[in-house]
Design an enzyme around this catalytic site. Sequence first.
Site, mmCIF file in Angstrom:
data_model
loop_
_atom_site.group_PDB
_atom_site.id
_atom_site.type_symbol
_atom_site.label_atom_id
_atom_site.label_comp_id
_atom_site.label_asym_id
_atom_site.label_seq_id
_atom_site.Cartn_x
_atom_site.Cartn_y
_atom_site.Cartn_z
ATOM 1 N N LYS A 44 0.829 -1.219 0.000
ATOM 2 C CA LYS A 44 0.000 0.000 0.000
ATOM 3 C C LYS A 44 0.857 1.260 0.000
ATOM 4 O O LYS A 44 0.365 2.378 -0.038
ATOM 5 C CB LYS A 44 -0.919 0.030 1.229
ATOM 6 C CG LYS A 44 -2.001 -0.995 1.233
ATOM 7 C CD LYS A 44 -3.176 -0.634 2.142
ATOM 8 C CE LYS A 44 -2.851 -0.491 3.574
ATOM 9 N NZ LYS A 44 -4.056 -0.312 4.420
ATOM 10 N N LYS A 46 2.638 2.205 2.592
ATOM 11 C CA LYS A 46 2.566 2.775 3.940
ATOM 12 C C LYS A 46 3.612 2.109 4.825
ATOM 13 O O LYS A 46 3.869 0.919 4.701
ATOM 14 C CB LYS A 46 1.183 2.494 4.559
ATOM 15 C CG LYS A 46 0.082 3.413 4.101
ATOM 16 C CD LYS A 46 -1.149 3.243 5.002
ATOM 17 C CE LYS A 46 -2.054 4.443 4.912
ATOM 18 N NZ LYS A 46 -3.169 4.402 5.850
HETATM 19 N N1 C2G Z 1 -10.585 7.148 8.903
HETATM 20 C C1 C2G Z 1 -11.591 8.057 9.214
HETATM 21 N N2 C2G Z 1 -11.267 9.311 9.596
HETATM 22 C C2 C2G Z 1 -9.966 9.694 9.689
HETATM 23 C C3 C2G Z 1 -8.943 8.775 9.391
HETATM 24 C C4 C2G Z 1 -9.274 7.490 8.999
HETATM 25 O O1 C2G Z 1 -12.794 7.725 9.129
HETATM 26 N N3 C2G Z 1 -9.675 10.972 10.078
HETATM 27 C C5 C2G Z 1 -10.980 5.795 8.483
HETATM 28 C C6 C2G Z 1 -10.531 5.455 7.060
HETATM 29 O O2 C2G Z 1 -11.463 5.974 6.114
HETATM 30 C C7 C2G Z 1 -10.527 3.926 7.093
HETATM 31 C C8 C2G Z 1 -10.134 3.621 8.551
HETATM 32 O O3 C2G Z 1 -10.338 4.843 9.308
HETATM 33 O O4 C2G Z 1 -11.842 3.424 6.857
HETATM 34 C C9 C2G Z 1 -8.698 3.177 8.687
HETATM 35 O O5 C2G Z 1 -7.871 4.164 8.110
HETATM 36 P P1 C2G Z 1 -6.414 3.707 7.575
HETATM 37 O O6 C2G Z 1 -5.730 2.934 8.624
HETATM 38 O O7 C2G Z 1 -5.761 4.898 6.961
HETATM 39 O O8 C2G Z 1 -6.864 2.695 6.433
HETATM 40 P P2 C2G Z 1 -6.334 2.613 4.920
HETATM 41 O O9 C2G Z 1 -4.857 2.691 4.879
HETATM 42 O O10 C2G Z 1 -7.152 3.568 4.149
HETATM 43 O O11 C2G Z 1 -6.687 1.085 4.574
HETATM 44 O O12 C2G Z 1 -8.241 -2.473 1.904
HETATM 45 C C10 C2G Z 1 -8.504 -1.193 2.437
HETATM 46 C C11 C2G Z 1 -7.274 -0.573 3.031
HETATM 47 O O13 C2G Z 1 -6.622 -1.479 3.911
HETATM 48 C C12 C2G Z 1 -7.695 0.695 3.770
#
Ligand code: C2G
Length: 131
Positions: A44, A46
């Site tokens: 990803k 990350k």
């Molecule tokens: N999130 C949120 N508000 C934020 C930050 C994050 O609602 N201020 C939500 C994101 O939209 C996501 C969840 O928290 O639904 C987890 O965020 P991340 O860990 O950044 O997830 P991500 O890297 O987007 O992984 O297969 C899908 C991916 O694994 C998603």
Amino acid sequence: MKKVITYGTYDLLHWGHINLLKRAKELGDYLIVALSTDEFNEIKGKKAYYSYEHRKLILESIRYVDEVIPERSWDQKIRDVIEHNIDIFVMGDDWKGKFDFLKDYCEVVYLPRTIGISTTKIKNDLKVKNL
Ligand code: C2G
């Protein structure tokens, strides 16, 4: 029992994550979080501060989370939905539309992101503000 699933890295857990997990749980009775492994995070693009094991430990301590499973690839969602008898797939709306293919298997819900917080913001603020 209505089962909900959501996916993510959940690094440096913050209130935006909690808001998402709380609302996801409110849609059903049982919430599974498919947590990105360290290897999948590389895919990803990350780099999580906490290891998978520590991010899993933290998520499992949250009252809204019933189970944590590994997210190892982009391609496991349909199998996860089928194997775990999922009724609702939930993601923050930064992903809106990206997972609509799951509508053939379960309900798909995109929830508004929490404004003003993100793991990236935390990392940048710590750097800039020498906290
Ligand atoms: N999130 C949120 N508000 C934020 C930050 C994050 O609602 N201020 C939500 C994101 O939209 C996501 C969840 O928290 O639904 C987890 O965020 P991340 O860990 O950044 O997830 P991500 O890297 O987007 O992984 O297969 C899908 C991916 O694994 C998603």
